[in-house]
Enzyme design. Sequence first.
Site, PDB file in Angstrom:
ATOM      1  CB  CYS A 119       3.513   6.643   4.862  1.00 45.72           C
ATOM      2  SG  CYS A 119       4.093   6.551   3.759  1.00 45.72           S
ATOM      3  CG  HIS A 175      12.559   1.810  -4.442  1.00 47.41           C
ATOM      4  ND1 HIS A 175      13.254   0.506  -3.789  1.00 47.41           N
ATOM      5  CD2 HIS A 175      12.339   2.705  -3.249  1.00 47.41           C
ATOM      6  CE1 HIS A 175      12.255   0.626  -2.670  1.00 47.41           C
ATOM      7  NE2 HIS A 175      12.265   1.346  -2.094  1.00 47.41           N
ATOM      8  CG  ASN A 195       8.462   0.002  -0.577  1.00 42.98           C
ATOM      9  OD1 ASN A 195       9.304   0.449  -1.094  1.00 42.98           O
ATOM     10  ND2 ASN A 195       8.587  -0.221   0.632  1.00 42.98           N
ATOM     11  NE  ARG A 224      16.132  -2.116   3.215  1.00 43.43           N
ATOM     12  CZ  ARG A 224      16.261  -0.497   2.393  1.00 43.43           C
ATOM     13  NH1 ARG A 224      15.850  -0.023   3.178  1.00 43.43           N
ATOM     14  NH2 ARG A 224      16.392  -1.135   0.956  1.00 43.43           N
TER      15      ARG A 224
END
Lengths: 315, 315
Positions: free
Chosen positions: A247, A214, A256, A25
């Site tokens: 990015c 996160h 991430n 996701r």
Amino acid sequence: MTREPYRVAAAGLPERVTVYEVGPRDGLQNESVVVPVEVKAEFVARLAAAGHRVIETTSFVHPKWVPQLADASELLAAVERLPGVRYPVLVPNERGLDRALEHGVQEIAIFASATETFANRNLNRTLESQFTMFEPVVARALEHGLRVRAYVSMCFGDPWEGPTPVAQVVSVGRRLLDLGCYELSLGDTVGVGTAGHVAALIGAFGGPERLAVHFHDTYGQALANTLAALREGVTVVDASTGGIGGCPYAESATGNLATEDLVWMLHGLGVETGLDLRSLVETSTWLATELGRPSPSRVVQALAAGLTTERDVKE
Amino acid sequence: MTREPYRVAAAGLPERVTVYEVGPRDGLQNESVVVPVEVKAEFVARLAAAGHRVIETTSFVHPKWVPQLADASELLAAVERLPGVRYPVLVPNERGLDRALEHGVQEIAIFASATETFANRNLNRTLESQFTMFEPVVARALEHGLRVRAYVSMCFGDPWEGPTPVAQVVSVGRRLLDLGCYELSLGDTVGVGTAGHVAALIGAFGGPERLAVHFHDTYGQALANTLAALREGVTVVDASTGGIGGCPYAESATGNLATEDLVWMLHGLGVETGLDLRSLVETSTWLATELGRPSPSRVVQALAAGLTTERDVKE
């Protein structure tokens, strides 16, 4: 010569950590390449086979905003949901919840903002009115027996307002828990936070209960910040296979935290994850070919290049 | 709204850390491009201007082994050595020491191995006989009033022997200190170590006194390991401008911990370094052009791309 164990006990760390996998996701929604639904289904199946027990599978955000995940319905139909594995789906609003319910989803995630500006820009809401939007989503989900996780984004700073006040994050987070969310995922969406800030934020919540973290690695801080969170007792850490979700500004940049880099650290610390690192690396290497760019994960790069292996340094 | 300070005090960390800059030596010797001596001299001058007080400038290793640093003599003649700044030079043997003395060098570093196999391969010595080689180098350097730093390589594992026993590292390190070295730089040459192992090694030395750390980011662990070392009281951390000194296997891979990623963490933690991050990033961006590849530093990539700046998130 007797060899000391590689896994040196790390005082005060949790014995077991749940890696909450967000690659399908959060990873894929931030990649420029749109991956075919069959590849996504294989990706999710490989993650489960590698030991993942939570795989955030897709999102019901409108395809206009996230075209990469426009195939959410097809994917959920294609994924074989195994017993013991959770397949949460991001849901932005009530329409998204309707679709999740249609597909028999048992766990959803909502995406809130800790700052006014990001609430305006990302949700088209004020910081305050986002709760009005989420309240019926969470209430109806709970009525249907679903679990609801809440992402809190921009918990450490945003590009418009600077550092996010810790008390503001706690206030937003508490209201989401009060709505009935089972867990908050505290997100450093732009990756600017550092380890002391992490400890202070968890402390301001009164401890790690119902908190996950996160981190994005935009400033290279994700793993150090994770270590700080573990020391505060956090036991759920979000990560993305191979560090996907980069990015746009550089091919080698990563958004991430990479699951493999996290797992290397956790296994080195003697923290159990239930994950097989070699399978994860194989999956990332396979996925990198599909995405047409090398994985940003340091561990994937090193192991794929045939440097020392985890076994080499362990046995 | 009153804004909390960004610099959240991190309990138990040192107030000030010395960043021991290894870019001109350890960085450039592991880059494939040979940089002209004028560029190296400007590089060193820029580092001093950014606030560095220790800059490992070059090496007197034989040019056959490290052609990238074959211009050591010319470079030392070209560098303006400023008062208050140390410019150590790596010296492999007595011949190297002679050359260092000729050039008025005031501090040298020697490069030892913590493992038998790496001593054989890198020094052409046994683990034991390396001390015979170093003893006269250190003794003569001390006679001439020089300071001598000792690198201990492969402190966490090597590709042939697996994890390095902590007691073996302590034994090697103590003998180097006994020779008269003022400091040990504990190197994770292949980047496999994790945070608990770091804490255990420093603990086995009886504490952080006379210990520095030198982490490579091959497995993404460098900054988390640094955080672990800071918590054990270490106050000297080796790093390389822009993370230069990459491994040969991937353009985006990094060898050394990037100075900028380290400084971002330290400043976020409220730890003083005396360094100006913006100048460091400008220098890395300039150097990346000379090297023909993007800096592996996450902070350099993010700030050079005009994402949020340190000022944005601090003020």
